[in-house]
Design a protein around this motif. Structure first.
Motif, PDB file in Angstrom:
ATOM      1  N   GLU A   1       0.394   4.393   0.474  1.00  0.00           N
ATOM      2  CA  GLU A   1       0.181   5.317   1.581  1.00  0.00           C
ATOM      3  C   GLU A   1       0.827   4.787   2.866  1.00  0.00           C
ATOM      4  OE1 GLU A   1      -3.896   6.893   3.097  1.00  0.00           O
ATOM      5  OE2 GLU A   1      -3.841   6.990   0.898  1.00  0.00           O
ATOM      6  N   ALA A   2       0.606   3.491   3.123  1.00  0.00           N
ATOM      7  CA  ALA A   2       1.180   2.869   4.314  1.00  0.00           C
ATOM      8  C   ALA A   2       2.701   2.901   4.254  1.00  0.00           C
ATOM      9  CB  ALA A   2       0.679   1.431   4.455  1.00  0.00           C
TER      10      ALA A   2
ATOM     11  N   ASP B   1       0.839  -1.184   0.000  1.00  0.00           N
ATOM     12  CA  ASP B   1       0.000   0.000   0.000  1.00  0.00           C
ATOM     13  C   ASP B   1       0.897   1.265   0.000  1.00  0.00           C
ATOM     14  OD1 ASP B   1      -3.080   0.789   1.128  1.00  0.00           O
ATOM     15  OD2 ASP B   1      -1.476   2.253   1.457  1.00  0.00           O
TER      16      ASP B   1
ATOM     17  N   ARG C   1       3.958   6.401   4.982  1.00  0.00           N
ATOM     18  CA  ARG C   1       3.795   6.685   6.403  1.00  0.00           C
ATOM     19  C   ARG C   1       4.890   5.973   7.224  1.00  0.00           C
ATOM     20  NH1 ARG C   1       2.015  10.141   9.502  1.00  0.00           N
ATOM     21  NH2 ARG C   1       1.037   9.558  11.453  1.00  0.00           N
TER      22      ARG C   1
ATOM     23  N   SER D   1       2.827   2.865  17.525  1.00  0.00           N
ATOM     24  CA  SER D   1       1.396   2.903  17.850  1.00  0.00           C
ATOM     25  C   SER D   1       0.679   3.907  16.946  1.00  0.00           C
ATOM     26  CB  SER D   1       1.172   3.127  19.345  1.00  0.00           C
ATOM     27  OG  SER D   1       1.031   4.484  19.617  1.00  0.00           O
ATOM     28  N   GLU D   2       1.356   4.981  16.539  1.00  0.00           N
ATOM     29  CA  GLU D   2       0.757   5.909  15.562  1.00  0.00           C
ATOM     30  C   GLU D   2       0.528   5.219  14.226  1.00  0.00           C
ATOM     31  OE1 GLU D   2       2.714   9.692  14.881  1.00  0.00           O
ATOM     32  OE2 GLU D   2       2.869  10.021  17.046  1.00  0.00           O
ATOM     33  N   MET D   3       1.524   4.437  13.847  1.00  0.00           N
ATOM     34  CA  MET D   3       1.429   3.715  12.562  1.00  0.00           C
ATOM     35  C   MET D   3       0.242   2.760  12.580  1.00  0.00           C
ATOM     36  SD  MET D   3       2.826   3.347   9.611  1.00  0.00           S
ATOM     37  CE  MET D   3       1.892   2.425   8.410  1.00  0.00           C
TER      38      MET D   3
ATOM     39  N   LEU E   1       7.552   7.956   9.484  1.00  0.00           N
ATOM     40  CA  LEU E   1       7.672   7.682  10.918  1.00  0.00           C
ATOM     41  C   LEU E   1       9.042   7.091  11.236  1.00  0.00           C
ATOM     42  CD1 LEU E   1       4.070   6.381  11.658  1.00  0.00           C
ATOM     43  CD2 LEU E   1       5.162   8.337  12.763  1.00  0.00           C
TER      44      LEU E   1
ATOM     45  N   ALA F   1      -2.340   2.912  14.389  1.00  0.00           N
ATOM     46  CA  ALA F   1      -3.591   3.677  14.415  1.00  0.00           C
ATOM     47  C   ALA F   1      -3.999   4.088  12.992  1.00  0.00           C
ATOM     48  CB  ALA F   1      -3.434   4.906  15.311  1.00  0.00           C
ATOM     49  N   THR F   2      -3.024   4.418  12.161  1.00  0.00           N
ATOM     50  CA  THR F   2      -3.380   4.806  10.781  1.00  0.00           C
ATOM     51  C   THR F   2      -3.927   3.613   9.999  1.00  0.00           C
ATOM     52  OG1 THR F   2      -1.227   4.341   9.828  1.00  0.00           O
ATOM     53  CG2 THR F   2      -1.557   6.572  10.670  1.00  0.00           C
ATOM     54  N   LEU F   3      -3.569   2.409  10.428  1.00  0.00           N
ATOM     55  CA  LEU F   3      -4.097   1.218   9.754  1.00  0.00           C
ATOM     56  C   LEU F   3      -5.493   0.877  10.262  1.00  0.00           C
ATOM     57  CD1 LEU F   3      -0.964  -1.127   9.713  1.00  0.00           C
ATOM     58  CD2 LEU F   3      -1.935   0.105   7.778  1.00  0.00           C
ATOM     59  N   GLY F   4      -5.912   1.600  11.248  1.00  0.00           N
ATOM     60  CA  GLY F   4      -7.260   1.370  11.779  1.00  0.00           C
ATOM     61  C   GLY F   4      -7.311   0.220  12.765  1.00  0.00           C
TER      62      GLY F   4
END
Ligand code: GDP
Length: 332
Positions: free
Chosen positions: A300-301, A298, A304, A324-326, A308, A328-331
């Motif tokens: 975008e992933a 992906d 990111r 943990s931010e990463m 990070l 979180a972006t993956l939902g």
């Protein structure tokens, strides 16, 4: 040659598989082996369409080092089963093909008569796939063979590390094929592998090798008795037996024992419990793999992750905070 054809859709293949058509089964396995995203979608649709047809094959994992007689065993054992009117599928999990691109297992020329038997289906390991890919493909191929009405599915692998564990994890019964050993050496079988075995078959118990084979059986029987008793085993299991794949000796007895064990496990609930556990395991593995694939493919992933990663490397963010931010972006 093996690429899925455009007509290989779930709507087309599912009824043909459920009718036991071997060509459709072969095409379907090619489809689940494909790594193309559109093929994956078709494969998932197909697996859903063949669903849970209420058919249950006996899945037998078979492992042994090269030369121990796996193909000879599968040929003789498979033909014995097809003669009894059973439909037999042979799948291979070949870790070497992930490196070399060649396949040493499940090769039809190694099972000349069985491959021509209309009640048998033999499929070599796909080449150039990582072990995780081989695992998924084999698991899905097992489901397709089961939907196609096969009674026995033999999953063959060579005796090296991870692939054995993989096969044991997708089988109802796990069989180790061993060669006669000299003296009382136990051929350096790792304890972990012995612990996975439901049965050890010492092959080549014929001619000059017979006495050594009988001694080896006794040695393994002794070693198996020393292992911790597992709840999924009735009295006397796991057990060691002598066979000769070449001379068709002891295979009927081995099959009897496999059935006795499978029946006992069915009656006591261990069979269903093991399948349920395996299904849960594969579900979780699939989710993990899917997540990893998303991280890698992906855009975008990936961007990111890079951003990070750079802030972690630059000391602006702690690794665990960035992770943990990463996530979180993956939902999740
Ligand atoms: P694989 O590499 O494990 O598939 O082993 P193969 O089935 O190709 O067998 C390796 C060699 O062992 C071949 O020469 C076979 O003929 C021989 N072989 C296999 N089974 C037996 C057996 O029961 N007795 C004897 N004496 N030889 C066997």
């Amino acid at each position: 040659m093996n690429a899925p054809a455009p007509r290989d859709t779930a709507e087309d293949l599912a009824p043909r598989i459920l009718a036991g058509e071997r060509r459709a089964l072969a095409r379907a396995i090619t489809l689940v082996e494909s790594i193309r995203t559109d093929h994956r979608a078709a494969a998932v649709a197909l697996l859903e369409a063949v669903g849970q047809p209420g058919r249950q094959a006996l899945r037998i994992g078979l492992s042994g080092t090269p030369g121990v007689g796996k193909s000879t065993f599968i040929e003789t054992f498979g033909l014995m089963l097809t003669k009894q009117g059973l439909k037999v599928a042979v799948l291979a999990v070949d870790p070497s093909s992930t490196r070399s691109g060649g396949s040493i297992l499940g090769d039809k020329t190694r099972m000349e008569f069985l491959s021509r038997d209309p009640n048998a289906f033999i499929r070599p390991s796909p080449s150039q796939t990582h072990l995780g890919g081989v695992a998924r493909r084999t698991r899905e191929a097992v489901a397709l063979c089961e939907a196609a009405g096969f009674d026995v599915i033999l999953i063959e692998t060579v005796g090296v590390g991870q692939s054995e564990t993989l096969v044991a994890e997708m089988a109802d019964l796990f069989i180790l094929l061993m060669a006669p050993a000299g003296g009382d050496e136990l051929q350096g079988v790792k304890r972990g592998i012995m612990e996975m075995a439901d049965m050890i078959l010492v092959n080549k118990a014929d001619g000059d090798l017979k006495p050594a084979a009988m001694r080896t059986v006794a040695d393994y029987a002794g070693a198996l008795r020393l292992l911790r008793k597992r709840p999924q085993d009735p009295e006397g299991f796991p057990k060691a037996l002598a066979v000769s794949a070449l001379e068709d000796q002891g295979l009927a007895k081995a099959w009897e024992e496999m059935q006795a064990l499978a029946n006992w496990r069915r009656e006591t609930g261990h069979f269903a419990a093991r399948r349920a556990e395996q299904a849960r395991h594969w579900f979780e593995a699939e989710v993990r793999e899917g997540l990893l694939a998303r991280l890698e493919t992906d855009p975008e992933a990936r961007a990111r992750m890079r951003a990070l990663g750079a802030s972690v490397a630059g000391g602006q963010k702690a690794a665990s905070v960035a992770a943990s931010e990463m996530l979180a972006t993956l939902g999740i």
